[in-house]
Design a protein around this motif. Sequence first.
Motif, short mmCIF file in Angstrom:
data_model
loop_
_atom_site.label_atom_id
_atom_site.label_comp_id
_atom_site.label_asym_id
_atom_site.label_seq_id
_atom_site.Cartn_x
_atom_site.Cartn_y
_atom_site.Cartn_z
N LEU A 1 62.86 28.66 51.70
CA LEU A 1 62.82 27.39 50.97
C LEU A 1 62.74 27.64 49.46
CD1 LEU A 1 62.59 24.25 50.96
CD2 LEU A 1 60.11 24.57 51.09
N TYR A 2 63.69 27.05 48.74
CA TYR A 2 63.65 27.10 47.27
C TYR A 2 63.84 25.69 46.74
CZ TYR A 2 64.11 32.11 47.72
OH TYR A 2 63.90 33.42 48.06
N THR B 1 67.87 21.58 42.68
CA THR B 1 68.50 22.20 43.85
C THR B 1 67.48 22.36 44.97
OG1 THR B 1 68.07 24.39 42.96
CG2 THR B 1 70.25 23.42 42.51
N LEU B 2 68.01 22.35 46.19
CA LEU B 2 67.21 22.59 47.38
C LEU B 2 67.99 23.57 48.23
CD1 LEU B 2 64.79 21.73 49.24
CD2 LEU B 2 66.39 20.10 50.28
N ASN B 3 67.34 24.66 48.63
CA ASN B 3 67.99 25.67 49.46
C ASN B 3 67.03 26.05 50.58
OD1 ASN B 3 68.27 26.44 46.35
ND2 ASN B 3 70.25 26.60 47.30
N PHE B 4 67.56 26.18 51.79
CA PHE B 4 66.77 26.65 52.91
C PHE B 4 67.71 27.16 53.99
CE2 PHE B 4 67.48 22.14 53.45
CZ PHE B 4 67.81 21.99 54.79
N THR B 5 67.16 27.92 54.93
CA THR B 5 67.96 28.49 56.01
C THR B 5 67.41 28.02 57.35
OG1 THR B 5 68.51 30.43 54.69
CG2 THR B 5 68.75 30.65 57.07
N VAL B 6 68.33 27.55 58.19
CA VAL B 6 68.00 27.12 59.54
C VAL B 6 68.36 28.27 60.47
CG1 VAL B 6 68.56 25.44 61.34
CG2 VAL B 6 68.45 24.71 58.95
N THR B 7 67.42 28.68 61.32
CA THR B 7 67.65 29.85 62.18
C THR B 7 68.23 29.50 63.54
OG1 THR B 7 65.38 29.81 62.95
CG2 THR B 7 65.86 31.21 61.05
N ASN B 8 68.27 28.21 63.89
CA ASN B 8 68.85 27.85 65.19
C ASN B 8 70.00 26.86 65.02
OD1 ASN B 8 67.06 25.82 64.43
ND2 ASN B 8 66.43 25.36 66.51
N LEU B 9 70.77 27.09 63.98
CA LEU B 9 72.02 26.35 63.76
C LEU B 9 73.08 27.40 63.51
CD1 LEU B 9 73.71 23.78 63.19
CD2 LEU B 9 72.92 23.91 60.82
N GLU C 1 56.64 23.29 41.72
CA GLU C 1 55.70 23.98 42.60
C GLU C 1 54.98 23.01 43.52
OE1 GLU C 1 53.08 26.78 40.76
OE2 GLU C 1 54.73 27.74 39.67
N LYS C 2 54.61 21.86 42.97
CA LYS C 2 53.94 20.83 43.78
C LYS C 2 54.87 20.33 44.89
CE LYS C 2 51.37 16.52 43.39
NZ LYS C 2 50.92 15.45 42.50
N VAL C 3 56.13 20.05 44.54
CA VAL C 3 57.10 19.58 45.53
C VAL C 3 57.34 20.66 46.58
CG1 VAL C 3 59.50 18.85 45.89
CG2 VAL C 3 58.18 17.91 43.98
N TYR C 4 57.44 21.92 46.15
CA TYR C 4 57.60 23.03 47.10
C TYR C 4 56.44 23.06 48.09
CZ TYR C 4 57.59 27.64 49.15
OH TYR C 4 57.56 28.67 50.07
N HIS C 5 55.22 22.97 47.58
CA HIS C 5 54.05 23.03 48.46
C HIS C 5 53.99 21.83 49.40
CE1 HIS C 5 52.33 26.73 47.08
NE2 HIS C 5 52.47 26.35 45.81
N GLU C 6 54.39 20.66 48.91
CA GLU C 6 54.42 19.48 49.77
C GLU C 6 55.44 19.67 50.90
OE1 GLU C 6 53.20 16.17 46.39
OE2 GLU C 6 55.30 16.59 46.76
N LEU C 7 56.64 20.14 50.55
CA LEU C 7 57.66 20.38 51.57
C LEU C 7 57.22 21.46 52.55
CD1 LEU C 7 61.03 20.25 49.59
CD2 LEU C 7 59.91 18.43 50.85
N SER C 8 56.59 22.50 52.02
CA SER C 8 56.09 23.58 52.86
C SER C 8 55.10 23.04 53.89
CB SER C 8 55.44 24.65 51.99
OG SER C 8 54.89 25.67 52.79
#
Length: 120
Positions: free
Chosen positions: A116-117, A10-18, A90-97
């Motif tokens: 981001l999760y 799963t991938l979850n994130f929030t966009v603040t200007n949408l 964790e590695k993928v999270y850090h790369e995306l971050s």
Amino acid sequence: PPSPAVRNFTLNFTVTNLQFTADLTMPNSKKFKSTERVMHHYIDPLFKNSSIGSAYMGCKVMRFRSGRHRDDTSIDAVCSYKTNVRFDREKVYHELSTMTNGVTKLGHYSLEKNSLYVNG
């Protein structure tokens, strides 16, 4: 040899200007489909440039939902990869971050810093 199996995460994130609108809750609406296309345009290159890039198969937006603030939209997606690579969440999270400037930017969108999760 047998082809590698496919796994989801799963991938979850929030966009603040949408701005979240009711039509984003309807998968058949024009707004849902166009917003989903835009998200793919920004998300796919991130994963393709990550440690799972060679095995990345894509993401499907499952839903858009209202974020904590009126103008926020949270995105819930399910992504797939072939199991011929090791998936280290964790590695993928850090790369995306890193690729999103510390979870602040996705193309012309702004991200909620702690939203981001990856498989979480």
